[in-house]
Design a protein around this motif. Structure first.
Motif, short mmCIF file in Angstrom:
data_model
loop_
_atom_site.label_atom_id
_atom_site.label_comp_id
_atom_site.label_asym_id
_atom_site.label_seq_id
_atom_site.Cartn_x
_atom_site.Cartn_y
_atom_site.Cartn_z
N CYS A 64 0.92 -1.25 -0.18
CA CYS A 64 0.00 0.19 0.02
C CYS A 64 0.72 1.22 -0.08
CB CYS A 64 -0.94 0.02 1.07
SG CYS A 64 -2.15 -1.31 0.92
N ASP A 65 1.94 1.26 0.88
CA ASP A 65 2.95 2.36 0.95
C ASP A 65 3.64 2.69 -0.31
OD1 ASP A 65 1.91 2.93 3.40
OD2 ASP A 65 3.78 1.70 4.40
N GLU A 66 3.85 1.64 -1.08
CA GLU A 66 4.64 1.78 -2.24
C GLU A 66 3.96 1.85 -3.60
OE1 GLU A 66 7.71 -1.36 -1.86
OE2 GLU A 66 8.51 -0.27 -0.07
N GLY A 67 2.60 2.09 -3.58
CA GLY A 67 2.03 2.31 -4.72
C GLY A 67 1.30 0.95 -5.44
N GLY A 68 1.43 -0.04 -4.72
CA GLY A 68 0.81 -1.42 -5.16
C GLY A 68 -0.59 -1.46 -5.02
N THR A 69 -1.34 -2.51 -4.96
CA THR A 69 -2.63 -2.66 -5.11
C THR A 69 -2.87 -3.93 -4.52
OG1 THR A 69 -3.07 -1.37 -7.09
CG2 THR A 69 -4.99 -2.61 -6.23
N ALA A 70 -3.79 -4.02 -3.42
CA ALA A 70 -4.47 -5.09 -2.70
C ALA A 70 -5.99 -5.36 -3.01
CB ALA A 70 -4.05 -5.23 -1.34
N TRP A 71 -6.33 -6.58 -3.24
CA TRP A 71 -7.79 -7.03 -3.30
C TRP A 71 -8.19 -7.90 -2.47
CZ3 TRP A 71 -4.60 -6.13 -7.61
CH2 TRP A 71 -4.85 -5.21 -8.28
N GLY A 72 -9.38 -7.72 -1.92
CA GLY A 72 -10.14 -8.56 -0.80
C GLY A 72 -11.34 -9.36 -1.42
N ALA A 73 -11.54 -10.37 -1.19
CA ALA A 73 -12.77 -11.23 -1.39
C ALA A 73 -13.43 -11.10 -0.05
CB ALA A 73 -12.54 -12.44 -1.79
N TYR A 74 -14.73 -10.33 -0.07
CA TYR A 74 -15.53 -10.40 0.90
C TYR A 74 -16.62 -11.17 1.16
CZ TYR A 74 -12.45 -6.36 1.93
OH TYR A 74 -11.35 -5.55 2.20
N ASP A 75 -16.85 -11.78 2.22
CA ASP A 75 -18.27 -12.66 2.31
C ASP A 75 -18.89 -11.84 3.57
OD1 ASP A 75 -20.33 -14.20 2.74
OD2 ASP A 75 -19.22 -15.88 3.79
N GLY A 76 -19.87 -10.93 3.12
CA GLY A 76 -20.50 -9.84 3.90
C GLY A 76 -19.29 -8.96 4.29
N GLU A 77 -19.17 -8.80 5.55
CA GLU A 77 -18.03 -7.97 6.11
C GLU A 77 -16.66 -8.73 6.38
OE1 GLU A 77 -17.93 -4.44 6.23
OE2 GLU A 77 -19.83 -4.92 5.05
N ARG A 78 -16.61 -10.08 6.28
CA ARG A 78 -15.67 -10.94 6.53
C ARG A 78 -14.78 -10.88 5.35
NH1 ARG A 78 -14.29 -14.00 10.58
NH2 ARG A 78 -12.90 -15.81 10.22
N LEU A 79 -13.41 -10.69 5.65
CA LEU A 79 -12.39 -11.05 4.70
C LEU A 79 -12.06 -12.43 4.44
CD1 LEU A 79 -10.51 -9.59 2.49
CD2 LEU A 79 -8.71 -9.65 4.32
N VAL A 80 -12.36 -13.14 3.18
CA VAL A 80 -11.88 -14.46 3.16
C VAL A 80 -11.07 -14.78 2.02
CG1 VAL A 80 -14.37 -15.05 3.89
CG2 VAL A 80 -13.96 -14.70 1.35
N GLY A 81 -10.55 -13.86 1.56
CA GLY A 81 -9.23 -13.86 0.62
C GLY A 81 -8.80 -12.66 0.05
N MET A 82 -7.43 -12.67 -0.19
CA MET A 82 -6.76 -11.48 -0.67
C MET A 82 -5.69 -11.70 -1.51
SD MET A 82 -3.66 -10.72 1.33
CE MET A 82 -3.74 -9.03 1.26
#
Length: 176
Positions: A64-82
């Motif tokens: 995040c600090d170095e200009g990259g990108t992260a994605w999350g897979a959410y089941d409702g509000e719960r993060l289940v993958g990234m």
């Protein structure tokens, strides 16, 4: 189950702990004379080891600090993958970006979540002009096999810095 995929923000780092990374490890790969050799193993990983969770969280924050990108897979509000993609080209391998992280909760593995998270990384990498993705994969059979099912192959040009940091990892690449 209806998952939603979206970009993650740095302030969501603590949500990574919601991913159930439990698994039975029945083998790991070692490199011998340029070939992957499978060795038997029998480890039952029960969730996150605190030190490993800290490493992953710090890697996420660095992306995040170095200009990259992260994605999350959410089941409702719960993060289940990234997944997370670096924002800077690597010094080796031409126009190559590093896929830094990919985790999927145990209960939804094998349902295409990793493939979708990888696709998001590939899309962004193409937008940035990358020609390939570099993956320094944990040497467990399940991890390496998953990356290879997604289209990765052994890289012909190992990044020396990544190898120094993770000499036991299996260093993979995916052409875009």
């Amino acid at each position: 189950m209806s998952l939603q995929y979206r970009e993650m923000q740095k302030n969501e780092a603590a949500k990574i702990a919601e991913i159930d990374r439990s698994e039975l490890i029945d083998g790991f790969y070692v490199m011998q004379d340029g070939e992957m050799v499978l060795k038997p193993a029998n480890f039952d990983v029960q969730g996150w080891h605190p030190g490993h969770l800290l490493e992953v969280t710090e890697a996420f924050e660095q992306v995040c600090d170095e200009g990259g990108t992260a994605w999350g897979a959410y089941d409702g509000e719960r993060l289940v993958g990234m997944s997370a993609l670096s924002g800077d080209f690597m010094p080796t391998g031409g126009k190559r970006l590093q896929m830094k992280l990919l985790y999927v909760s145990k209960h939804i593995r094998g349902q295409g979540v990793a493939r979708q998270l990888m696709e998001l990384c590939k899309q962004r990498a193409r937008e940035l002009g990358a020609k390939s993705l570099y993956v320094s994969a944990t040497e467990t059979k399940s991890t390496v096999d998953a990356y290879m099912r997604l289209g990765c192959v052994l890289t012909k040009e190992i990044d020396p810095e990544q190898f120094k940091e993770e000499p036991r990892d299996i260093h993979l690449e995916m052409k875009l």
